[in-house]
Design a protein around this motif. Structure first.
Motif, PDB file in Angstrom:
ATOM      1  N   ASP A  94      43.568  41.905  38.048  1.00  0.00           N
ATOM      2  CA  ASP A  94      43.849  40.535  38.475  1.00  0.00           C
ATOM      3  C   ASP A  94      43.766  39.520  37.339  1.00  0.00           C
ATOM      4  O   ASP A  94      43.899  38.320  37.569  1.00  0.00           O
ATOM      5  CB  ASP A  94      42.862  40.111  39.569  1.00  0.00           C
ATOM      6  CG  ASP A  94      43.099  40.838  40.872  1.00  0.00           C
ATOM      7  OD1 ASP A  94      44.227  41.339  41.075  1.00  0.00           O
ATOM      8  OD2 ASP A  94      42.168  40.912  41.688  1.00  0.00           O
ATOM      9  N   TYR A  95      43.546  39.966  36.126  1.00  0.00           N
ATOM     10  CA  TYR A  95      43.373  39.072  34.979  1.00  0.00           C
ATOM     11  C   TYR A  95      44.512  39.223  33.976  1.00  0.00           C
ATOM     12  O   TYR A  95      45.124  40.282  33.870  1.00  0.00           O
ATOM     13  CB  TYR A  95      42.047  39.356  34.260  1.00  0.00           C
ATOM     14  CG  TYR A  95      40.842  38.995  35.067  1.00  0.00           C
ATOM     15  CD1 TYR A  95      40.261  37.734  34.954  1.00  0.00           C
ATOM     16  CD2 TYR A  95      40.273  39.895  35.952  1.00  0.00           C
ATOM     17  CE1 TYR A  95      39.148  37.384  35.705  1.00  0.00           C
ATOM     18  CE2 TYR A  95      39.167  39.555  36.711  1.00  0.00           C
ATOM     19  CZ  TYR A  95      38.610  38.303  36.576  1.00  0.00           C
ATOM     20  OH  TYR A  95      37.518  37.964  37.334  1.00  0.00           O
TER      21      TYR A  95
ATOM     22  N   TRP B   4      42.137  34.300  35.699  1.00  0.00           N
ATOM     23  CA  TRP B   4      42.083  35.087  36.919  1.00  0.00           C
ATOM     24  C   TRP B   4      43.325  34.763  37.725  1.00  0.00           C
ATOM     25  O   TRP B   4      43.452  33.672  38.285  1.00  0.00           O
ATOM     26  CB  TRP B   4      40.818  34.781  37.708  1.00  0.00           C
ATOM     27  CG  TRP B   4      40.640  35.633  38.926  1.00  0.00           C
ATOM     28  CD1 TRP B   4      40.860  36.975  39.031  1.00  0.00           C
ATOM     29  CD2 TRP B   4      40.205  35.204  40.216  1.00  0.00           C
ATOM     30  NE1 TRP B   4      40.589  37.419  40.303  1.00  0.00           N
ATOM     31  CE2 TRP B   4      40.174  36.339  41.056  1.00  0.00           C
ATOM     32  CE3 TRP B   4      39.837  33.976  40.754  1.00  0.00           C
ATOM     33  CZ2 TRP B   4      39.796  36.289  42.382  1.00  0.00           C
ATOM     34  CZ3 TRP B   4      39.447  33.933  42.076  1.00  0.00           C
ATOM     35  CH2 TRP B   4      39.428  35.077  42.882  1.00  0.00           C
TER      36      TRP B   4
ATOM     37  N   TYR C 265      44.563  36.656  40.316  1.00  0.00           N
ATOM     38  CA  TYR C 265      44.394  37.109  41.693  1.00  0.00           C
ATOM     39  C   TYR C 265      45.767  37.370  42.297  1.00  0.00           C
ATOM     40  O   TYR C 265      46.557  38.097  41.720  1.00  0.00           O
ATOM     41  CB  TYR C 265      43.552  36.105  42.477  1.00  0.00           C
ATOM     42  CG  TYR C 265      43.111  36.591  43.832  1.00  0.00           C
ATOM     43  CD1 TYR C 265      42.448  37.812  43.972  1.00  0.00           C
ATOM     44  CD2 TYR C 265      43.352  35.855  44.967  1.00  0.00           C
ATOM     45  CE1 TYR C 265      42.043  38.270  45.205  1.00  0.00           C
ATOM     46  CE2 TYR C 265      42.942  36.302  46.227  1.00  0.00           C
ATOM     47  CZ  TYR C 265      42.300  37.513  46.321  1.00  0.00           C
ATOM     48  OH  TYR C 265      41.898  37.955  47.553  1.00  0.00           O
TER      49      TYR C 265
END
Length: 129
Positions: A23-24, A41, A43
């Motif tokens: 997610d990064y 981040w 997400y």
């Protein structure tokens, strides 16, 4: 794709998406004057970032108002505006709000209409699962 690089249509500045890890991802802005780097981040919001660049490519002749994207935690944001000549201005905001030295910066990167389709493809490939 390991990186997506957006080159300025006016200067040697670049905005690079790199080091994707689940997610990064990392965003890097580089110009002769400054280098900014931040782990972001993403997400589930990376699809919206891809959509922003797809919109820019589709509307390469220009649009009214601003198109914006920001990460959930606010450490990275892009605001895209255009004129009726096909010039796009990306205002890039990067923030560091953790740790002992808090900072934020805002820079601009100009791109031309002729770049938008390749940029959208590159960003889409970078964020593809």
């Amino acid at each position: 794709m390991d990186t997506a690089v957006i080159k300025s249509g006016n200067t040697s500045a670049t905005l690079t998406f790199c080091d994707r890890d689940a997610d990064y991802f990392t965003v890097v802005y580089e110009s002769p004057s400054i280098t900014l780097k931040k782990r972001v981040w993403g997400y589930t919001d990376c699809d919206f970032l891809v959509n922003l660049f797809s919109f820019i490519a589709k509307e390469w002749k220009g649009w009214q108002g601003a198109q914006e994207w920001a990460s959930i935690e606010g450490e990275f944001a892009i605001c895209a505006t255009s004129d009726n000549l096909g010039h796009v201005m990306l205002t890039i905001k990067i923030k560091e709000f953790d740790g002992p030295e808090v900072w934020d910066s805002s820079v601009q990167l100009g791109i031309d209409a002729s770049q938008t389709e390749n940029i959208a493809k590159s960003v889409r490939a970078f964020f593809a699962n």
